[in-house]
Design an enzyme around this catalytic site. Sequence first.
Site, short mmCIF file in Angstrom:
data_model
loop_
_atom_site.label_atom_id
_atom_site.label_comp_id
_atom_site.label_asym_id
_atom_site.label_seq_id
_atom_site.Cartn_x
_atom_site.Cartn_y
_atom_site.Cartn_z
N TYR A 1 0.85 -1.20 0.00
CA TYR A 1 0.00 0.00 0.00
C TYR A 1 0.89 1.25 0.00
O TYR A 1 1.61 1.51 0.95
CB TYR A 1 -0.93 0.03 1.20
CG TYR A 1 -1.85 -1.17 1.33
CD1 TYR A 1 -2.17 -1.98 0.25
CD2 TYR A 1 -2.40 -1.48 2.56
CE1 TYR A 1 -3.02 -3.06 0.39
CE2 TYR A 1 -3.25 -2.57 2.71
CZ TYR A 1 -3.56 -3.36 1.62
OH TYR A 1 -4.39 -4.44 1.77
N HIS B 1 0.59 -11.74 1.70
CA HIS B 1 -0.51 -11.09 0.99
C HIS B 1 -0.99 -11.93 -0.19
O HIS B 1 -2.19 -12.04 -0.44
CB HIS B 1 -0.02 -9.72 0.50
CG HIS B 1 -1.09 -8.68 0.37
ND1 HIS B 1 -0.77 -7.36 0.34
CD2 HIS B 1 -2.42 -8.75 0.27
CE1 HIS B 1 -1.88 -6.65 0.21
NE2 HIS B 1 -2.89 -7.47 0.16
#
Length: 179
Positions: free
Chosen positions: A54, A121
Amino acid sequence: MKRRRLGELEVSAVGLGCATMTPFYDEPDSDAAVDTVRRAREIGVNFLDSSDAYGLGRNEELIGRAVKSHRDEYLIASKFGNLRAADGSPTSAGRREYVKACCERSLKRLETDVIDLYYIHRVDPTVPIEDTVGAMSDPAGQGKIRHLGLCEVGAATIRRAHATHPLSAVQIEYSLLEP
């Protein structure tokens, strides 16, 4: 705020997903994002969700800044292994050296000694999940990670991973708009 258990980890029933607090769809106001993280704590939300993907690490930096004087009142989840190839296509990484390097970089950006919940992830299809989770358990054994998790995986992968090291959480992307 009600609490929920993720394995041995107790978190607020509502968590704060922080992905859009750094460039994701546009350029957000970082001061407003810090205020949001701090306000969340005031209303009993202690569970923050981030990733090194992010904002290319900027999200973890923002969280580090936001929780600095109250780190012990937050539970921070972060993720690694969600990458883009040179052509922009999604890829992942789960090799031992990469896991270790990612964890160290995340700790530094978050300005903390420990990540409460650390997820892969996206699972690297070229590395057995047992190897990736084994690599994640190394910093866990050093006290740098409290709990492990996986994202976007099926039941068989969860079973194999959990046999390697106990898992506390599995994160699956869910949208009310795209079931």
